[in-house]
Design an enzyme around this catalytic site. Structure first.
Site, PDB file in Angstrom:
ATOM      1  N   LYS A  13      91.647  98.449  57.875  1.00 48.23           N
ATOM      2  CA  LYS A  13      90.861  99.096  56.812  1.00 48.23           C
ATOM      3  C   LYS A  13      89.367  99.116  57.154  1.00 48.23           C
ATOM      4  CE  LYS A  13      91.941  96.295  53.440  1.00 48.23           C
ATOM      5  NZ  LYS A  13      92.821  95.343  54.115  1.00 48.23           N
ATOM      6  N   ARG A  88      92.248  94.960  44.749  1.00 47.39           N
ATOM      7  CA  ARG A  88      93.311  94.192  45.389  1.00 47.39           C
ATOM      8  C   ARG A  88      94.379  93.774  44.392  1.00 47.39           C
ATOM      9  NH1 ARG A  88      90.153  92.405  50.128  1.00 47.39           N
ATOM     10  NH2 ARG A  88      91.458  91.171  51.510  1.00 47.39           N
ATOM     11  N   ARG A 127      91.600  87.839  66.577  1.00 46.30           N
ATOM     12  CA  ARG A 127      90.544  88.783  66.197  1.00 46.30           C
ATOM     13  C   ARG A 127      89.163  88.124  66.325  1.00 46.30           C
ATOM     14  NH1 ARG A 127      90.517  91.881  60.400  1.00 46.30           N
ATOM     15  NH2 ARG A 127      90.259  89.821  59.477  1.00 46.30           N
ATOM     16  N   ARG A 160      86.613  84.666  62.254  1.00 43.41           N
ATOM     17  CA  ARG A 160      86.533  84.341  60.827  1.00 43.41           C
ATOM     18  C   ARG A 160      87.297  83.056  60.546  1.00 43.41           C
ATOM     19  NH1 ARG A 160      87.808  89.662  57.385  1.00 43.41           N
ATOM     20  NH2 ARG A 160      88.849  88.068  56.153  1.00 43.41           N
ATOM     21  N   ARG A 171      97.069  84.834  53.068  1.00 46.04           N
ATOM     22  CA  ARG A 171      96.459  86.135  52.726  1.00 46.04           C
ATOM     23  C   ARG A 171      97.524  87.222  52.664  1.00 46.04           C
ATOM     24  NH1 ARG A 171      92.449  86.452  57.327  1.00 46.04           N
ATOM     25  NH2 ARG A 171      91.901  88.511  56.560  1.00 46.04           N
TER      26      ARG A 171
HETATM   27  P1  AMP Z   1      88.636  90.803  53.625  1.00 50.22           P
HETATM   28  O1  AMP Z   1      87.418  90.775  54.498  1.00 50.22           O
HETATM   29  O2  AMP Z   1      88.783  92.089  52.871  1.00 50.22           O
HETATM   30  O3  AMP Z   1      89.886  90.407  54.368  1.00 50.22           O
HETATM   31  O4  AMP Z   1      88.416  89.677  52.502  1.00 50.22           O
HETATM   32  C1  AMP Z   1      88.249  88.311  52.840  1.00 50.22           C
HETATM   33  C2  AMP Z   1      88.433  87.464  51.597  1.00 50.22           C
HETATM   34  O5  AMP Z   1      87.443  87.817  50.619  1.00 50.22           O
HETATM   35  C3  AMP Z   1      89.765  87.618  50.876  1.00 50.22           C
HETATM   36  O6  AMP Z   1      90.801  86.830  51.454  1.00 50.22           O
HETATM   37  C4  AMP Z   1      89.390  87.149  49.474  1.00 50.22           C
HETATM   38  O7  AMP Z   1      89.276  85.748  49.412  1.00 50.22           O
HETATM   39  C5  AMP Z   1      87.983  87.748  49.314  1.00 50.22           C
HETATM   40  N1  AMP Z   1      88.052  89.123  48.754  1.00 50.22           N
HETATM   41  C6  AMP Z   1      87.705  90.285  49.364  1.00 50.22           C
HETATM   42  N2  AMP Z   1      87.910  91.329  48.556  1.00 50.22           N
HETATM   43  C7  AMP Z   1      88.393  90.833  47.398  1.00 50.22           C
HETATM   44  C8  AMP Z   1      88.827  91.404  46.172  1.00 50.22           C
HETATM   45  N3  AMP Z   1      88.820  92.743  45.972  1.00 50.22           N
HETATM   46  N4  AMP Z   1      89.265  90.578  45.202  1.00 50.22           N
HETATM   47  C9  AMP Z   1      89.292  89.243  45.376  1.00 50.22           C
HETATM   48  N5  AMP Z   1      88.932  88.633  46.503  1.00 50.22           N
HETATM   49  C10 AMP Z   1      88.484  89.411  47.523  1.00 50.22           C
END
Ligand code: AMP
Length: 218
Positions: A13, A88, A127, A160, A171
């Site tokens: 994404k 989400r 990654r 990360r 996740r």
């Molecule tokens: P991402 O970089 O999109 O994989 O997000 C990393 C982490 O940020 C996720 O595992 C959540 O802990 C938090 N996060 C990101 N976007 C959201 C969202 N829309 N709602 C809740 N937590 C989020």
């Protein structure tokens, strides 16, 4: 034009949203990046989000929705945006509909990037991401030319802390239980477009751009 990029962690994404935002002149809103920035800047938002992110859980809706609504009110989002990693869950999807409707706008399209579960785990473990421009690399499938350095900007690459195998599994679990219902939600609304997320990055971007259609900035 308001577009959502939907897909599991590791579906691509972030990469695709950045590519398509650039091609179409749209603002890219990545909630994960906003939370990580807040953590680096040690703001209250960053502190609140940290423990959830470390465990691979969703940050509570109240905090996330407030952050997105604030971001949406900025002038660079007036003519459109690409949402990456938001919504989400159903609560967030409904809050986004409401926030856009208050401005006489709506979600136009939802691009669902589909990738097999086996491929997701492979992509996430291994990654590396540029600390400066967020470009992702992979130890095996797309390594940088110089180890530890970004090809594009020379920035330092890091892993990360939530890309460890246990957190990755958590996740994915959260994705399947909370985010997957959105596929049905947007499909019923006639907005969902499924795109094959496996193969070369540029090819996938091409598929998405043609799925979106329309003209630049609209
Ligand atoms: P991402 O970089 O999109 O994989 O997000 C990393 C982490 O940020 C996720 O595992 C959540 O802990 C938090 N996060 C990101 N976007 C959201 C969202 N829309 N709602 C809740 N937590 C989020």
């Amino acid at each position: 034009m308001y577009i959502i990029f939907l897909g599991a962690p590791g579906a691509g994404k972030g990469t695709q949203a950045a590519n398509v935002a650039k091609k179409r002149g749209l603002t890219h809103i990545a909630t994960g990046d906003l939370f990580r920035q807040a953590q680096e800047q040690k703001t209250e938002l960053g502190l609140k989000a940290r423990s959830y992110m470390e465990k691979g859980q969703l940050v509570p809706d109240e905090i996330t929705i407030k952050m997105v609504v604030e971001r949406l009110s900025a002038t660079d989002c007036r003519s459109g945006a690409i949402f990456d990693g938001f919504p989400r869950n159903l609560e967030q999807a409904k809050a986004l509909d409401k926030a856009l409707a208050a401005q006489g706008k709506a979600v136009d399209k939802v691009i669902y990037i589909k990738v097999s579960e086996e491929e997701l785990v492979k992509r996430l473990s291994g990654r590396w991401i540029c600390r400066n421009c967020q470009t992702p690399y992979h130890e095996v499938s797309s390594p940088p030319r110089v180890k530890g350095k970004c090809d594009k900007c020379g920035g330092e690459l890091y892993q990360r802390s939530d890309d460890t195998i246990d957190t990755v599994k958590q996740r994915l679990k959260v994705y399947f239980s909370q985010t997957v219902p959105l596929i049905d939600y947007y499909s019923r609304a006639g907005k969902l477009i499924e795109v094959d997320g496996e193969g070369a990055v540029d090819k996938i971007s091409g598929r998405i751009v043609s799925a979106i259609g329309g003209e630049k900035g609209r």
